[in-house]
Design a protein around this motif. Structure first.
Motif, PDB file in Angstrom:
ATOM      1  N   TRP A 454       0.618  -1.171  -0.204  1.00  0.00           N
ATOM      2  CA  TRP A 454      -0.065  -0.133   0.095  1.00  0.00           C
ATOM      3  C   TRP A 454       0.864   1.315   0.093  1.00  0.00           C
ATOM      4  N   LEU A 455       1.961   1.305   0.662  1.00  0.00           N
ATOM      5  CA  LEU A 455       2.815   2.486   0.596  1.00  0.00           C
ATOM      6  C   LEU A 455       3.410   2.717  -0.698  1.00  0.00           C
ATOM      7  N   ALA A 456       4.032   1.478  -1.132  1.00  0.00           N
ATOM      8  CA  ALA A 456       4.722   1.756  -2.765  1.00  0.00           C
ATOM      9  C   ALA A 456       3.509   2.287  -3.518  1.00  0.00           C
ATOM     10  N   GLN A 457       2.286   1.532  -3.571  1.00  0.00           N
ATOM     11  CA  GLN A 457       1.428   1.892  -4.400  1.00  0.00           C
ATOM     12  C   GLN A 457       0.879   3.412  -4.314  1.00  0.00           C
ATOM     13  N   PHE A 458       0.858   4.021  -3.006  1.00  0.00           N
ATOM     14  CA  PHE A 458       0.473   5.390  -3.061  1.00  0.00           C
ATOM     15  C   PHE A 458       1.461   6.038  -3.546  1.00  0.00           C
ATOM     16  N   LEU A 459       2.912   6.144  -3.227  1.00  0.00           N
ATOM     17  CA  LEU A 459       3.622   6.674  -3.956  1.00  0.00           C
ATOM     18  C   LEU A 459       3.625   6.867  -5.459  1.00  0.00           C
ATOM     19  N   ALA A 460       3.369   5.684  -6.122  1.00  0.00           N
ATOM     20  CA  ALA A 460       3.311   5.339  -7.338  1.00  0.00           C
ATOM     21  C   ALA A 460       2.236   6.080  -8.030  1.00  0.00           C
ATOM     22  N   ALA A 461       1.002   5.918  -7.358  1.00  0.00           N
ATOM     23  CA  ALA A 461      -0.192   6.706  -7.627  1.00  0.00           C
ATOM     24  C   ALA A 461      -0.079   8.243  -7.668  1.00  0.00           C
ATOM     25  N   ARG A 462       0.961   8.528  -6.893  1.00  0.00           N
ATOM     26  CA  ARG A 462       1.476  10.109  -6.994  1.00  0.00           C
ATOM     27  C   ARG A 462       2.571  10.520  -8.281  1.00  0.00           C
ATOM     28  N   GLY A 463       2.716   9.524  -9.046  1.00  0.00           N
ATOM     29  CA  GLY A 463       3.724   9.756 -10.036  1.00  0.00           C
ATOM     30  C   GLY A 463       5.331   9.479  -9.860  1.00  0.00           C
ATOM     31  N   TYR A 464       5.377   8.762  -8.791  1.00  0.00           N
ATOM     32  CA  TYR A 464       7.019   8.543  -8.477  1.00  0.00           C
ATOM     33  C   TYR A 464       7.216   7.198  -9.098  1.00  0.00           C
ATOM     34  N   ALA A 465       8.517   6.969  -9.511  1.00  0.00           N
ATOM     35  CA  ALA A 465       9.157   5.856  -9.805  1.00  0.00           C
ATOM     36  C   ALA A 465       9.555   5.160  -8.161  1.00  0.00           C
ATOM     37  N   VAL A 466       9.224   4.026  -7.619  1.00  0.00           N
ATOM     38  CA  VAL A 466       9.477   3.588  -6.422  1.00  0.00           C
ATOM     39  C   VAL A 466      10.498   2.261  -6.593  1.00  0.00           C
ATOM     40  N   ILE A 467      11.617   2.383  -6.057  1.00  0.00           N
ATOM     41  CA  ILE A 467      12.414   1.202  -5.917  1.00  0.00           C
ATOM     42  C   ILE A 467      12.655   0.787  -4.344  1.00  0.00           C
ATOM     43  N   GLN A 468      12.441  -0.772  -4.168  1.00  0.00           N
ATOM     44  CA  GLN A 468      12.560  -1.236  -2.811  1.00  0.00           C
ATOM     45  C   GLN A 468      13.778  -2.422  -2.973  1.00  0.00           C
ATOM     46  N   PRO A 469      14.845  -2.101  -2.617  1.00  0.00           N
ATOM     47  CA  PRO A 469      15.910  -2.915  -2.327  1.00  0.00           C
ATOM     48  C   PRO A 469      15.979  -3.885  -1.336  1.00  0.00           C
ATOM     49  N   ASN A 470      16.496  -5.292  -1.565  1.00  0.00           N
ATOM     50  CA  ASN A 470      16.522  -5.966  -0.639  1.00  0.00           C
ATOM     51  C   ASN A 470      18.123  -6.148  -0.548  1.00  0.00           C
ATOM     52  N   PHE A 471      18.590  -5.239   0.299  1.00  0.00           N
ATOM     53  CA  PHE A 471      19.904  -4.796   0.729  1.00  0.00           C
ATOM     54  C   PHE A 471      20.627  -6.070   1.431  1.00  0.00           C
ATOM     55  N   ARG A 472      22.036  -5.844   1.247  1.00  0.00           N
ATOM     56  CA  ARG A 472      22.559  -6.919   2.291  1.00  0.00           C
ATOM     57  C   ARG A 472      22.219  -6.599   3.829  1.00  0.00           C
ATOM     58  N   GLY A 473      22.013  -7.878   4.340  1.00  0.00           N
ATOM     59  CA  GLY A 473      21.189  -7.537   5.902  1.00  0.00           C
ATOM     60  C   GLY A 473      19.671  -8.213   5.564  1.00  0.00           C
ATOM     61  N   SER A 474      19.400  -8.318   4.394  1.00  0.00           N
ATOM     62  CA  SER A 474      17.938  -8.640   4.211  1.00  0.00           C
ATOM     63  C   SER A 474      17.769 -10.263   4.227  1.00  0.00           C
ATOM     64  N   ALA A 475      16.662 -10.844   5.055  1.00  0.00           N
ATOM     65  CA  ALA A 475      16.530 -12.069   5.000  1.00  0.00           C
ATOM     66  C   ALA A 475      16.225 -12.907   3.710  1.00  0.00           C
ATOM     67  N   GLY A 476      16.337 -14.142   3.641  1.00  0.00           N
ATOM     68  CA  GLY A 476      15.664 -15.142   2.542  1.00  0.00           C
ATOM     69  C   GLY A 476      16.508 -15.356   1.520  1.00  0.00           C
ATOM     70  N   TYR A 477      17.830 -14.566   1.529  1.00  0.00           N
ATOM     71  CA  TYR A 477      18.655 -14.884   0.403  1.00  0.00           C
ATOM     72  C   TYR A 477      19.879 -15.604   0.899  1.00  0.00           C
ATOM     73  N   GLY A 478      19.914 -16.332   2.041  1.00  0.00           N
ATOM     74  CA  GLY A 478      20.944 -17.068   2.523  1.00  0.00           C
ATOM     75  C   GLY A 478      21.849 -16.357   3.576  1.00  0.00           C
ATOM     76  N   SER A 479      22.808 -16.763   4.203  1.00  0.00           N
ATOM     77  CA  SER A 479      23.576 -16.328   5.056  1.00  0.00           C
ATOM     78  C   SER A 479      24.719 -15.400   4.819  1.00  0.00           C
ATOM     79  N   GLU A 480      24.988 -15.488   3.490  1.00  0.00           N
ATOM     80  CA  GLU A 480      26.271 -14.448   3.082  1.00  0.00           C
ATOM     81  C   GLU A 480      25.382 -13.176   2.800  1.00  0.00           C
ATOM     82  N   HIS A 481      24.337 -13.307   2.275  1.00  0.00           N
ATOM     83  CA  HIS A 481      23.542 -12.126   1.730  1.00  0.00           C
ATOM     84  C   HIS A 481      23.184 -11.242   3.120  1.00  0.00           C
ATOM     85  N   LEU A 482      22.801 -12.335   4.119  1.00  0.00           N
ATOM     86  CA  LEU A 482      22.322 -11.642   5.448  1.00  0.00           C
ATOM     87  C   LEU A 482      23.608 -11.301   6.166  1.00  0.00           C
TER      88      LEU A 482
END
Length: 657
Positions: A454-482
């Motif tokens: 809902w937050l990304a869609q609000f921003l997109a509805a206002r005309g913005y390009a929105v990027i959501q990075p799964n930066f290092r420290g993010s879960a789900g990609y294994g211990s090296e990425h975490l």
């Protein structure tokens, strides 16, 4: 009011007559996207003829409702004010009775603590009963009543409940009359409220798992030293028909080593567990007998296995999940694989399909289907006739709205690492040199997923390009990425977040002079910290419930059993001060919007209070929205609408739309 078919004609007409998407007016966008869910936590009754769910009321209020599928009658069972009490969920224990949990954050001896209570209520809203252990004079606070570990399908309204016991004092408070403490298991007949002990209370037990047939097969014990959690949890199991507890294995959260039990499947006398394999969580099955034979069920060479899938309470495990660019479910048997394939074919525009709940006989299913551009619809599926009909939508405020598609992407970080991310951008309007928003997730050890946000869609509805990075420290990609985690190694996380903005520019998507950063929780921390590291990169900063000082975050854990774990998680040394936006606030040049609820136990409101004072003290452009009685998630439609309005106004004047 719930029928999706009612809006199809209008939706199609709107699409056919509109060739270029328009920016949604701010007031309308804030109201629509700030509105809370119409339906959440849905559960099908044993007969398959009723659905219980929670629905947002006015402001922070939440209502528990039942929809009769035969008559379409909607009944409100319960309501919570939301400040501080809030309904968390409700589920059917029988056709006649439900169990609900509500809770909130309350002050206790100078600390703000979370408290929850379990209740049972009739399907007509009558005869409300408390399910926690009822004691006259508790010698210490009982934060949580416990949890339901087995709904005992077919019992006619009995449950197995893991119940929390605390020592009991007499009415003068001078002597203990009962020293019983810990987590035990009781069988409770919800019709008579009679209970009988199944497992005696044990100190430091954190959870029990049942096999769905009334047999407790797993218990987990948290290791404690000097009244502090060590991070080690030891698991024990019982063989079928035995009362003896045997060692199963352990898990250490400090390094993600060992096993974590997910579910017991009585049909194969086994427990499904997650355990690291080549740096990623894999799914194993361990037989609950003397052999303890462990079999690898599933692994993925890119991402972690997420969990297991069952149709409903007491039903066998039928598959497992994992998420790479999108979420996937793999089914063990041909029948469920074919059923899922048929649903995917019938609902091609909403590929995120989940079996939410099932009737007791498994013949009727409650299915939820959603997508990036659709918050979702609940369907009732008759497995015998293969007939399916829509019964409820997740978000009524967004029915008929054209939403922005979400595209999975990857970009190369400064050190060459490949970082996954999601790009949300409306199809209409200019596709290059847009104003853009970087939206880092919370956690820190969480991740973003493909789907409706809902937050990304609000921003997109206002005309913005929105990027959501799964930066290092993010879960789900294994211990090296975490890695160590995104607090200890905030430099890698912040570098990846900055590189996501650079990606938008190099791809021609974003105007380099019109990029802002918005985040919630750890994402709010990342927004503020990024503004201290590269003051000229982001033209506006929005931080919702942010951590602002790592030393303060460690201090916030004082007095709790996870104090030492929190200190170890954050670490010590120069990185603590350098990684604290509050300590480096003088470097922030851009306008800042801070938002926080004063009953937040995830991140204390003083983080934003202190940050606001620091920025105001040097005359910075800062606005602080502090909301009384709300917690970390700001579950209030009017509050969210105001927050989005202020956010939209800030972005409009700094990066345009």
């Amino acid at each position: 009011m719930f029928q999706r078919s009612c809006v199809l004609a209008a939706l199609l007409a709107g699409i056919s007559s509109q060739s270029v998407a328009q920016v949604m007016p701010l007031a309308e966008a804030a109201k629509r996207f700030g509105a809370r869910e119409t339906v959440v936590g849905a559960d099908l009754s044993p007969s398959g003829r009723k659905v219980a769910f929670l629905s947002a009321g006015a402001g922070p209020a939440t209502m528990a409702k039942i929809l009769d599928l035969d008559t379409s009658k909607l009944t409100t069972l319960l309501a919570s004010r939301g400040t501080p009490d809030n309904l968390d969920w409700c589920g059917f224990a029988s056709e006649a009775r439900l169990v609900c949990r509500y809770g909130g954050n309350v002050p206790y001896e100078g600390l703000l603590v979370g408290v929850s209570r379990m209740i049972s209520v009739g399907a007509d809203g009558s005869n409300l009963r408390e399910l926690g252990v009822r004691r006259s004079f508790d010698a210490q606070v009982r934060q949580f009543d416990g949890s339901i570990i087995d709904w005992l399908p077919g019992s006619g309204g009995s449950i197995l409940m893991a119940r929390s016991y605390v020592p009991q004092a007499n009415d003068t408070g001078t002597r203990l009359t009962s020293s019983t403490s810990g987590l035990g298991v009781d069988r409770i007949d919800l019709n008579t409220m009679r209970s009988s002990p199944v497992e005696k209370p044990r100190d430091n037990v954190s959870r029990y798992l049942s096999d769905g047939n009334g047999n407790v097969r797993i218990l987990s014990v948290d290791e404690v030293a000097a009244q502090q959690l060590t991070g080690v949890t030891r698991h024990r199991f019982r063989m079928a028909g035995s009362k003896e507890w045997l060692e199963l294995g352990q898990y250490n959260r400090r390094d993600n080593s060992g096993i974590w039990p997910l579910a017991v499947d009585a049909s194969i006398n086994s427990v499904y567990v997650l355990e690291s394999l080549n740096g990623r969580d894999a799914l194993y099955r361990i037989t609950l007998d003397a052999s303890r034979w462990k079999t690898l069920v599933a692994s993925n060479d890119k991402v972690d296995i997420g969990g297991v899938v069952r149709l409903g309470d007491g039903h066998p495990v039928i598959g497992y999940t994992y998420t790479d660019e999108r979420s996937h479910t793999v089914y063990f048997d041909v029948e469920h694989h074919q059923l899922a394939a048929a649903l995917a074919k019938a609902l091609p525009d909403t590929p995120l399909i989940h079996f939410v709940s099932a009737s007791e006989d498994g013949k009727t299913l409650l299915v939820h289907a959603s997508a990036d551009t659709d918050p979702g619809v609940f369907y009732l599926l008759d497995r015998a006739t293969r007939q399916m009909k829509p019964i409820m939508v997740s978000r009524e405020e967004l029915e008929g709205q054209t939403l922005a598609p979400v595209k999975p992407i990857t970009y190369r970080a400064a050190d060459g690492a490949i970082i996954p991310a999601y790009l949300t951008m409306a199809k209409g309007g200019p596709q290059t040199h847009r104003p853009a928003v970087v939206l880092p997730h919370g956690g820190p050890s969480s991740r973003d997923y493909w789907g409706f946000d809902w937050l990304a869609q609000f921003l997109a509805a206002r005309g913005y390009a929105v990027i959501q990075p799964n930066f290092r420290g993010s879960a789900g990609y294994g211990s090296e990425h975490l890695g160590e985690n995104a607090f200890r190694d905030w430099k890698s996380a912040m570098s990846d977040i900055a590189d996501s903005a650079d990606y938008l520019v190099t791809q021609g998507i974003a105007d380099p002079d019109r990029i802002a950063i918005v985040g919630w929780s750890y994402g709010g921390y990342a927004a503020l910290q990024s503004a201290t590291l590269t003051p000229d990169r982001f033209k506006a900063v929005v931080a919702i419930a942010p951590v602002t000082d790592l030393m303060m975050l460690k201090a916030d854990a004082a007095g709790f059993t996870n104090e030492e774990l929190t200190r170890a998680f954050i670490g010590a040394g120069d990185h603590v001060r350098a990684g604290s936006p509050l300590q480096n606030s003088a470097r922030i040049k851009s306008p800042v919007l801070l938002v926080h609820g004063d009953m937040d136990i995830n991140v204390a409101v003083r983080h934003s209070v202190r940050m606001n004072e620091a920025l105001q003290g040097r005359g910075a452009d800062v606005q602080f929205l502090q909301y009384k009685g709300l917690d970390h998630y700001l579950e209030d439609g009017s509050v969210r609408a105001e927050m989005l309005t202020k956010m939209g106004e800030l972005l409009d004047r700094t990066i345009g739309k």
